[in-house]
Design an enzyme around this catalytic site. Sequence first.
Site, PDB file in Angstrom:
ATOM      1  N   ASP A 127      37.387  37.283  48.170  1.00 22.65           N
ATOM      2  CA  ASP A 127      38.671  37.953  48.381  1.00 22.65           C
ATOM      3  C   ASP A 127      39.721  36.977  48.934  1.00 22.65           C
ATOM      4  O   ASP A 127      39.453  35.773  49.092  1.00 22.65           O
ATOM      5  CB  ASP A 127      38.429  39.133  49.334  1.00 22.65           C
ATOM      6  CG  ASP A 127      39.212  40.372  48.933  1.00 22.65           C
ATOM      7  OD1 ASP A 127      40.292  40.226  48.355  1.00 22.65           O
ATOM      8  OD2 ASP A 127      38.736  41.488  49.238  1.00 22.65           O
ATOM      9  N   TRP A 162      44.046  39.091  43.460  1.00 23.37           N
ATOM     10  CA  TRP A 162      44.960  40.165  43.008  1.00 23.37           C
ATOM     11  C   TRP A 162      46.066  39.658  42.079  1.00 23.37           C
ATOM     12  O   TRP A 162      47.153  40.246  42.020  1.00 23.37           O
ATOM     13  CB  TRP A 162      45.586  40.891  44.212  1.00 23.37           C
ATOM     14  CG  TRP A 162      44.680  41.036  45.386  1.00 23.37           C
ATOM     15  CD1 TRP A 162      43.519  41.741  45.416  1.00 23.37           C
ATOM     16  CD2 TRP A 162      44.851  40.465  46.698  1.00 23.37           C
ATOM     17  NE1 TRP A 162      42.959  41.654  46.667  1.00 23.37           N
ATOM     18  CE2 TRP A 162      43.760  40.882  47.471  1.00 23.37           C
ATOM     19  CE3 TRP A 162      45.827  39.664  47.275  1.00 23.37           C
ATOM     20  CZ2 TRP A 162      43.592  40.499  48.806  1.00 23.37           C
ATOM     21  CZ3 TRP A 162      45.669  39.279  48.600  1.00 23.37           C
ATOM     22  CH2 TRP A 162      44.567  39.698  49.345  1.00 23.37           C
ATOM     23  N   GLY A 163      45.819  38.544  41.384  1.00 25.85           N
ATOM     24  CA  GLY A 163      46.814  38.049  40.430  1.00 25.85           C
ATOM     25  C   GLY A 163      47.869  37.131  41.035  1.00 25.85           C
ATOM     26  O   GLY A 163      48.809  36.737  40.356  1.00 25.85           O
ATOM     27  N   ASP A 184      44.583  46.709  43.988  1.00 24.87           N
ATOM     28  CA  ASP A 184      43.428  47.610  43.951  1.00 24.87           C
ATOM     29  C   ASP A 184      43.665  48.859  43.104  1.00 24.87           C
ATOM     30  O   ASP A 184      44.740  49.454  43.132  1.00 24.87           O
ATOM     31  CB  ASP A 184      43.070  48.053  45.368  1.00 24.87           C
ATOM     32  CG  ASP A 184      42.459  46.920  46.165  1.00 24.87           C
ATOM     33  OD1 ASP A 184      42.512  45.760  45.700  1.00 24.87           O
ATOM     34  OD2 ASP A 184      41.924  47.194  47.248  1.00 24.87           O
TER      35      ASP A 184
END
Length: 378
Positions: A127, A162-163, A184
């Site tokens: 993450d 997350w891009g 998300d």
Amino acid sequence: MYPKKPPMGFNTWNTFAQNISDEMIRETADAMVEKGLLKAGYEYLVIDDCWSERQRDPETGRIVPDPVKFPNGMKAVSDYVHSKGLKFGMYSCAGTRTCADFPGSYDHEFLDAKTFAEYGADFLKYDFCYTPMTIEGPLLYRRISMALRNCGRDILLSACNWGRDSVHDWIRSTGAGMYRSTGDIFDNFVSFRDIFVSQIDNFKFSAPGCFNDIDMLTVGMRNRGNVAASGCTDLEYRTEFALWCMFGCPLMLGCDLRNIDDTMLSLVTNPYLLRINQDEDARTPFAVRRSEDNLQNIYVRLLSNNEVAIMFVNLGEKKNDHMWFMLEEIGFTSSSGKGLQLTNAFTGKDEGVIRDYLRQPIDAHDCAVFIGKEVDVK
Ligand code: GAL
């Protein structure tokens, strides 16, 4: 690890978040085998955030599994998962803390990779919370990737930033096997619609070795658990699953597999949709029709063995009676003597041979998917 096909499995986050335990992981492993999910290809069982104690062990510097959730330690859980023929996945973060405020792997990459290897991990989701301002994202992923390459075990790196920072441009070069490209997902139609649409022009970066991951599926959640957000209808779950399959996305299930209902189980084990998702050629679909808002499109994807996948999808709010394309548009000229023998991917029904065009009315939020065999049509 260099995955040749989109990875498939289950991840705890969507339903369980912090409510994970030795028992629920073992029960999920049992369910994956008993319900035929492993046989269908779902092989990774991944524990997401919230598995450890709040602080590292002050003496060894290691992350320590939460002794209440995992009283037998992680190796015992991993051994059980492996004994079922499944692969075991863990979670950490590129920053100093994980998104749920547990220890992250920043500046502990090699030690943590060693720890995960000792657990017997085959997969690591990584993450992007609490990352230092002074170091760029690509280097953080290169660091954990190098640590995994040198930990003595083959571990698939599943990046999750997350891009950010145009991740598709550089993530393959770090060694990751899949990469989250969006924020998300939540369990409703608008969430998966927007996630999918945001990546329409980025699926071309997805290929063997490194796949565009548009998040864990909410299919079958039925508005229960951590990312519950009003839920989807059966039809919407079907569209979600079909999109993930058509675009070769990793298929990480997120519902509680211990009590998945029969309709959802047969959806996620649908052999035609999985055949499209796992096609060895892993080609990007092209759009033969694109509406201005990208909500009512028709996609075609070349598959191996002289087959094609065709998807009509209507993510809009009104029925569309005028969705059609000509075979000319996929390259079968009128003089080719060729057509497509269609199988309906949802029903398995033979829908006959088309030789010039295909037209399908599609309801709002619905889709139609076919596998077309390239045949002679004298
Ligand atoms: C988010 C991530 C989710 C989940 C969560 C855990 O950043 O996108 O998929 O892993 O962190 O805290």
